[in-house]
Design a protein around this motif. Structure first.
Motif, PDB file in Angstrom:
ATOM      1  N   ASN A 143       0.850  -1.151  -0.065  1.00 57.14           N
ATOM      2  CA  ASN A 143       0.035  -0.004  -0.027  1.00 57.14           C
ATOM      3  C   ASN A 143       0.931   1.476   0.018  1.00 57.14           C
ATOM      4  N   GLY A 144       2.041   1.008  -0.773  1.00 60.75           N
ATOM      5  CA  GLY A 144       2.645   2.318  -0.983  1.00 60.75           C
ATOM      6  C   GLY A 144       3.648   2.606   0.512  1.00 60.75           C
ATOM      7  N   ALA A 145       3.442   1.627   1.499  1.00 56.54           N
ATOM      8  CA  ALA A 145       4.142   2.116   2.575  1.00 56.54           C
ATOM      9  C   ALA A 145       5.829   2.158   2.225  1.00 56.54           C
ATOM     10  N   SER A 146       6.447   3.041   2.738  1.00 58.96           N
ATOM     11  CA  SER A 146       8.084   3.146   2.404  1.00 58.96           C
ATOM     12  C   SER A 146       8.723   2.365   3.557  1.00 58.96           C
ATOM     13  N   ALA A 147      10.048   2.330   3.332  1.00 58.19           N
ATOM     14  CA  ALA A 147      10.845   1.727   4.195  1.00 58.19           C
ATOM     15  C   ALA A 147      11.172   2.538   5.451  1.00 58.19           C
ATOM     16  N   ALA A 148      10.881   3.899   5.231  1.00 59.70           N
ATOM     17  CA  ALA A 148      10.694   4.781   6.426  1.00 59.70           C
ATOM     18  C   ALA A 148       9.932   4.688   7.310  1.00 59.70           C
ATOM     19  N   GLU A 149       8.664   3.869   6.885  1.00 56.88           N
ATOM     20  CA  GLU A 149       7.563   3.717   7.881  1.00 56.88           C
ATOM     21  C   GLU A 149       7.539   2.331   8.568  1.00 56.88           C
ATOM     22  N   VAL A 150       8.730   1.621   8.180  1.00 54.18           N
ATOM     23  CA  VAL A 150       8.993   0.264   9.006  1.00 54.18           C
ATOM     24  C   VAL A 150       9.620   0.717  10.266  1.00 54.18           C
ATOM     25  N   PRO A 151       9.175   0.066  11.366  1.00 58.65           N
ATOM     26  CA  PRO A 151       9.922   0.666  12.593  1.00 58.65           C
ATOM     27  C   PRO A 151      11.159   0.122  12.747  1.00 58.65           C
ATOM     28  N   ALA A 152      12.350   0.634  13.024  1.00 57.97           N
ATOM     29  CA  ALA A 152      13.537   0.535  13.125  1.00 57.97           C
ATOM     30  C   ALA A 152      13.746  -0.530  14.173  1.00 57.97           C
ATOM     31  N   GLU A 153      13.233  -0.244  15.176  1.00 56.91           N
ATOM     32  CA  GLU A 153      13.338  -1.254  16.539  1.00 56.91           C
ATOM     33  C   GLU A 153      12.842  -2.730  16.194  1.00 56.91           C
ATOM     34  N   ILE A 154      13.711  -3.557  16.743  1.00 57.47           N
ATOM     35  CA  ILE A 154      13.180  -4.971  16.400  1.00 57.47           C
ATOM     36  C   ILE A 154      12.196  -5.397  17.266  1.00 57.47           C
ATOM     37  N   HIS A 155      10.986  -5.853  16.946  1.00 54.92           N
ATOM     38  CA  HIS A 155       9.967  -6.253  17.680  1.00 54.92           C
ATOM     39  C   HIS A 155      10.008  -7.444  18.515  1.00 54.92           C
ATOM     40  N   PRO A 156       9.880  -7.497  19.785  1.00 59.95           N
ATOM     41  CA  PRO A 156      10.196  -8.957  20.571  1.00 59.95           C
ATOM     42  C   PRO A 156       9.498 -10.196  19.868  1.00 59.95           C
ATOM     43  N   ASP A 157       8.747  -9.841  19.066  1.00 59.98           N
ATOM     44  CA  ASP A 157       7.913 -11.163  18.312  1.00 59.98           C
ATOM     45  C   ASP A 157       8.995 -11.737  17.292  1.00 59.98           C
ATOM     46  N   VAL A 158       9.710 -11.060  16.970  1.00 59.82           N
ATOM     47  CA  VAL A 158      10.641 -11.548  15.870  1.00 59.82           C
ATOM     48  C   VAL A 158      11.762 -12.260  16.352  1.00 59.82           C
ATOM     49  N   ALA A 159      12.264 -12.066  17.723  1.00 60.98           N
ATOM     50  CA  ALA A 159      12.992 -13.204  18.181  1.00 60.98           C
ATOM     51  C   ALA A 159      12.277 -14.482  18.400  1.00 60.98           C
ATOM     52  N   LEU A 160      11.051 -14.405  18.828  1.00 60.28           N
ATOM     53  CA  LEU A 160      10.169 -15.550  19.158  1.00 60.28           C
ATOM     54  C   LEU A 160       9.878 -16.528  17.925  1.00 60.28           C
ATOM     55  N   VAL A 161       9.627 -15.514  16.790  1.00 52.95           N
ATOM     56  CA  VAL A 161       9.555 -16.148  15.427  1.00 52.95           C
ATOM     57  C   VAL A 161      10.654 -16.930  15.057  1.00 52.95           C
ATOM     58  N   GLU A 162      11.987 -16.321  15.280  1.00 56.45           N
ATOM     59  CA  GLU A 162      13.126 -17.142  14.767  1.00 56.45           C
ATOM     60  C   GLU A 162      13.436 -18.231  15.807  1.00 56.45           C
ATOM     61  N   ARG A 163      13.159 -18.381  17.145  1.00 54.63           N
ATOM     62  CA  ARG A 163      13.159 -19.458  17.903  1.00 54.63           C
ATOM     63  C   ARG A 163      12.430 -20.228  17.365  1.00 54.63           C
ATOM     64  N   ALA A 164      11.010 -20.042  17.079  1.00 49.92           N
ATOM     65  CA  ALA A 164       9.984 -20.941  16.348  1.00 49.92           C
ATOM     66  C   ALA A 164      10.525 -21.892  15.153  1.00 49.92           C
ATOM     67  N   LYS A 165      11.038 -20.762  14.308  1.00 52.71           N
ATOM     68  CA  LYS A 165      11.690 -21.566  13.264  1.00 52.71           C
ATOM     69  C   LYS A 165      12.793 -22.575  13.365  1.00 52.71           C
ATOM     70  N   ALA A 166      13.137 -22.472  14.403  1.00 54.96           N
ATOM     71  CA  ALA A 166      14.451 -23.298  14.917  1.00 54.96           C
ATOM     72  C   ALA A 166      13.833 -24.520  15.481  1.00 54.96           C
ATOM     73  N   GLY A 167      12.693 -24.667  15.735  1.00 52.62           N
ATOM     74  CA  GLY A 167      11.957 -25.685  16.156  1.00 52.62           C
ATOM     75  C   GLY A 167      11.600 -25.460  17.777  1.00 52.62           C
ATOM     76  N   ASP A 168      11.810 -24.364  18.377  1.00 53.31           N
ATOM     77  CA  ASP A 168      11.269 -24.086  19.809  1.00 53.31           C
ATOM     78  C   ASP A 168       9.959 -23.796  19.773  1.00 53.31           C
ATOM     79  N   SER A 169       9.249 -25.072  20.344  1.00 54.93           N
ATOM     80  CA  SER A 169       7.917 -25.127  20.407  1.00 54.93           C
ATOM     81  C   SER A 169       7.220 -23.984  21.370  1.00 54.93           C
ATOM     82  N   ALA A 170       7.928 -23.789  22.583  1.00 60.30           N
ATOM     83  CA  ALA A 170       7.672 -22.867  23.733  1.00 60.30           C
ATOM     84  C   ALA A 170       7.704 -21.684  23.127  1.00 60.30           C
TER      85      ALA A 170
END
Lengths: 93, 227
Positions: free
Chosen positions: B14-41
């Motif tokens: 929808n025309g969202a520019s890179a400037a609109e993407v939050p610079a800080e990494i959301h805590p969910d991203v770390a959880l997603v990475e762990r889940a990708k690695a097979g961490d069920s918790a």
């Protein structure tokens, strides 16, 4: 500003996304137009009453049941190794 | 033009520019990475955080509790299967909501086989785009009804909106997503979200006015019709 102009800006007004000059125009219109004032008040109340309602609560029991079903399906894909370990424990007894 | 999102890859839209993407990494991203690695918790934590929001969203769109339960499970299972497609360009919750909206609209389509159900359905009508009812409401009008009556009034009123309006109102005003997040979740432009939100709010206002307006006789009549 007339009522049609005001209506076009209503979403921005509620979202607080207005530059000060436009906001002043909107407030001036609201000060003289009772119909638009009623529309603002009742629309705001509409949002509040839905936001404050508990019409679609999700009980903990239901949440737990759904979560367990999801985790079971995820486990069945074989891509969650630590779930596999936990799941095998009861079978080993 | 179909505005319904077809992909669940979280590309900026929808025309969202890179400037609109939050610079800080959301805590969910770390959880997603762990889940990708097979961490069920880690994945279970993500489910716990968003299961209620997804359930409510699905229930608002489908207006059917069993469908909402099925959809909630399908959303998290699909998310799990597609975790590799989540690249952190949007919030994880917005990505889930996007999947939930797609699944819910698909479920509506299956239920109403003779009708097309999409974000575009019925949005071109002029109904409700101009206020007609200028009656003032009673102070705290919801207090004139029991919790059960009020829930029924709100449910029936929102159920009468076209799905495209109902969905925008649910995400923006009930689930409190920002206009930009709502646009991203629905694959719509920000102006399209604003337009639909205005009309959804005005239509709900007009319909609720039957129950909440100052003249008590009218609201009692409306309650009799509801029953």
């Amino acid at each position: 500003m007339n009522c049609t102009d005001f209506l076009a800006k209503l979403t921005d007004y509620f979202d607080g996304q207005m530059d000060p000059d436009l906001l002043a125009d909107v407030k001036a219109h609201l000060g003289t137009c009772h119909h638009c004032e009623v529309v603002v008040d009742t629309t705001r109340k509409t949002i509040e009453v839905y936001r404050g309602s508990r019409m679609y609560e999700c009980p903990e029991e239901l949440a737990e049941r759904m979560r367990a079903a999801v985790m079971k399906r995820c486990f069945e894909t074989g891509r969650l190794p630590d779930i596999e370990i936990k799941a095998k424990k009861p079978a080993a007894r | 033009m179909a505005a319904q999102p077809s992909s669940i890859v979280d590309e900026p839209t929808n025309g969202a520019s890179a400037a609109e993407v939050p610079a800080e990494i959301h805590p969910d991203v770390a959880l997603v990475e762990r889940a990708k690695a097979g961490d069920s918790a880690a994945f279970e934590v993500l489910i716990k955080q968003y299961e209620r929001q997804i359930f409510r969203t699905a229930l608002h769109i489908t207006q059917n509790r069993e469908d909402a339960e099925d959809i909630t499970q399908d959303v998290f299972f699909k998310a799990y299967q597609k975790l590799d497609q989540f690249q952190g360009n949007s919030k994880f919750s917005t990505w889930l909501v996007r999947i939930a909206v797609n699944e819910s609209l698909m479920r509506l389509r299956k239920r109403k086989t003779s009708k097309t159900v999409s974000m575009d359905q019925d949005v071109e009508t002029s109904e409700g785009s101009i206020p007609r009812d200028f009656a003032e409401w009673r102070p705290n009008p919801e207090q004139n009804f029991s919790q059960t009556e009020l829930a029924e009034i709100l449910r029936k009123t929102i159920a009468g909106l076209p799905p495209g309006f109902r969905t925008v109102f649910t995400l923006r005003d009930i689930e409190n997503l920002s206009t930009e997040e709502t646009a991203e979740a629905l694959g719509l432009s920000v102006p399209a979200v604003k337009s639909r939100l205005l009309r959804a709010r005005l239509q709900l206002r007009e319909r609720l006015s039957r129950y909440f307006r100052k003249a008590p006789e009218d609201s009692r009549d409306a309650m009799r019709q509801l029953k």
